[in-house]
Design a protein around this motif. Structure first.
Motif, PDB file in Angstrom:
ATOM      1  N   TYR A 132      -0.531   8.995   4.264  1.00  0.00           N
ATOM      2  CA  TYR A 132      -1.236   8.179   3.274  1.00  0.00           C
ATOM      3  C   TYR A 132      -2.278   9.052   2.607  1.00  0.00           C
ATOM      4  O   TYR A 132      -2.945   9.863   3.240  1.00  0.00           O
ATOM      5  CB  TYR A 132      -1.935   6.984   3.946  1.00  0.00           C
ATOM      6  CG  TYR A 132      -2.757   6.149   2.982  1.00  0.00           C
ATOM      7  CD1 TYR A 132      -2.168   5.142   2.224  1.00  0.00           C
ATOM      8  CD2 TYR A 132      -4.123   6.387   2.812  1.00  0.00           C
ATOM      9  CE1 TYR A 132      -2.914   4.397   1.321  1.00  0.00           C
ATOM     10  CE2 TYR A 132      -4.880   5.649   1.908  1.00  0.00           C
ATOM     11  CZ  TYR A 132      -4.265   4.659   1.172  1.00  0.00           C
ATOM     12  OH  TYR A 132      -5.002   3.922   0.266  1.00  0.00           O
ATOM     13  N   ASP A 158      -7.420  -0.973   2.080  1.00  0.00           N
ATOM     14  CA  ASP A 158      -6.280  -0.073   1.879  1.00  0.00           C
ATOM     15  C   ASP A 158      -6.145   0.896   3.051  1.00  0.00           C
ATOM     16  O   ASP A 158      -5.048   1.089   3.587  1.00  0.00           O
ATOM     17  CB  ASP A 158      -6.430   0.710   0.571  1.00  0.00           C
ATOM     18  CG  ASP A 158      -6.221  -0.167  -0.657  1.00  0.00           C
ATOM     19  OD1 ASP A 158      -5.287   0.121  -1.416  1.00  0.00           O
ATOM     20  OD2 ASP A 158      -6.986  -1.124  -0.858  1.00  0.00           O
ATOM     21  N   ALA A 184      -3.159   0.981   6.028  1.00  0.00           N
ATOM     22  CA  ALA A 184      -2.411   2.213   6.291  1.00  0.00           C
ATOM     23  C   ALA A 184      -2.527   2.607   7.762  1.00  0.00           C
ATOM     24  O   ALA A 184      -1.523   2.973   8.397  1.00  0.00           O
ATOM     25  CB  ALA A 184      -2.921   3.344   5.393  1.00  0.00           C
ATOM     26  N   VAL A 218       3.918   4.295   6.817  1.00  0.00           N
ATOM     27  CA  VAL A 218       3.019   3.547   5.937  1.00  0.00           C
ATOM     28  C   VAL A 218       3.826   3.035   4.762  1.00  0.00           C
ATOM     29  O   VAL A 218       4.465   3.823   4.052  1.00  0.00           O
ATOM     30  CB  VAL A 218       1.854   4.431   5.439  1.00  0.00           C
ATOM     31  CG1 VAL A 218       0.983   3.669   4.440  1.00  0.00           C
ATOM     32  CG2 VAL A 218       1.013   4.918   6.611  1.00  0.00           C
ATOM     33  N   GLN A 223       0.178   3.044  -2.371  1.00  0.00           N
ATOM     34  CA  GLN A 223      -0.818   4.107  -2.335  1.00  0.00           C
ATOM     35  C   GLN A 223      -1.329   4.373  -3.746  1.00  0.00           C
ATOM     36  O   GLN A 223      -0.604   4.871  -4.607  1.00  0.00           O
ATOM     37  CB  GLN A 223      -0.216   5.359  -1.699  1.00  0.00           C
ATOM     38  CG  GLN A 223       0.329   5.062  -0.297  1.00  0.00           C
ATOM     39  CD  GLN A 223       0.568   6.288   0.535  1.00  0.00           C
ATOM     40  OE1 GLN A 223      -0.007   7.354   0.303  1.00  0.00           O
ATOM     41  NE2 GLN A 223       1.414   6.160   1.551  1.00  0.00           N
TER      42      GLN A 223
END
Length: 198
Positions: free
Chosen positions: A142, A160, A164, A174, A178
Motif C-alpha cells: 500500500y 485509509d 490497508a 490490500v 489507493q
C-alpha cells in the motif's frame, strides 16, 4: 502553499534499505542511535512515513498517526518516521527540533533524519506525509494517503491506512482503493531535487 502528490511507487517493490540516526533512540531500546531496515525484520508489517515538523498536512494527521502506531503495535506493525527536509533551509525540521517533537508528542516509533535525502530519493518520496506499507517480506502492499481529510476540515482518522493494515494483517493483501497522498513537497537541498519530484 504548493501541494504535491505522492509518486505512488509501483506495488510489489521491495523496501529500499536505510541506515539513519534516530532523534528518539530511546523509543525502542536498540542500543545506539542508528536505525536500519533490518532492525525491524521481526515486524509483520512495516509502515514508512516521510514526514516533518513544520508541514500543516503532517501536523493535521500527526495525533491520529500516533494513535494508529500505538493501536497496531501489538499486532506486529512497526511505524518508522523519516524527515528528509533540508535542515539548513528549514531549521524547524532540524535534528534537535525532531527530538523535541518526539518528546512533546511521546512518539511511539523512531523518527529518523535523512539529511543526505538519499532515502527519500530511493523511495521516490515527494510529499509530506508520504506513506508506504510493506508486508512481512518487505514488499510494497500500500502507498498513498492516510485518510481523506485535510487541514482546516474534518479531524484526521486514518481510515485509509487502517483499512490497508487490517486487510494486510488478515488476508495478506490490500484491496482498498489507493489514492495518492497530498501535502507539502519535500524540501530538497539546492540543486538536489530528483527527477521524480520535478
Amino acid at each position: 502553499m504548493a501541494l504535491t502528490e505522492s509518486t505512488m511507487m509501483e506495488l510489489g517493490h521491495s523496501a529500499p534499505d536505510f541506515s539513519l540516526p534516530a532523534a528518539n533512540p530511546e523509543v525502542d531500546d536498540r542500543g545506539d542511535a542508528q536505525r536500519s531496515l533490518t532492525d525491524y525484520d521481526e515486524a509483520e508489517v512495516l509502515v514508512v512515513v516521510f514526514m516533518c515538523n513544520h508541514c500543516p498536512y503532517v501536523k493535521h494527521i500527526e495525533d491520529a498517526l500516533l494513535d494508529v502506531a500505538r493501536a497496531y503495535r501489538e499486532e506486529g506493525v512497526q511505524v518508522v518516521g523519516i524527515c528528509s527536509n533540508d535542515p539548513e533551509r528549514y531549521p524547524d525540521d532540524s535534528f534537535d527540533r525532531m527530538a523535541e517533537r518526539t518528546r512533546e508528542k511521546d512518539y511511539p516509533f523512531p523518527y529518523l533524519q535523512d539529511k543526505t535525502q538519499d532515502v527519500a530519493k530511493a523511495y521516490k518520496a515527494a510529499c509530506t506525509p508520504d506513506l508506504y506499507v510493506f508486508d512481512d517480506s518487505r514488499t510494497l502492499a500500500y502507498r498513498g494517503r492516510f485518510d481523506d481529510t485535510r487541514p482546516d476540515g474534518d479531524e484526521a482518522h486514518g481510515d485509509d491506512l487502517r483499512r490497508a493494515l487490517d486487510e494486510l494483517l488478515t488476508d495478506g493483501t490490500v484491496t482498498v482503493e489507493q489514492v495518492p497522498s497530498v501535502g507539502c513537497n519535500i524540501k530538497w537541498a539546492p540543486d538536489a531535487k530528483p527527477a521524480h519530484a520535478a
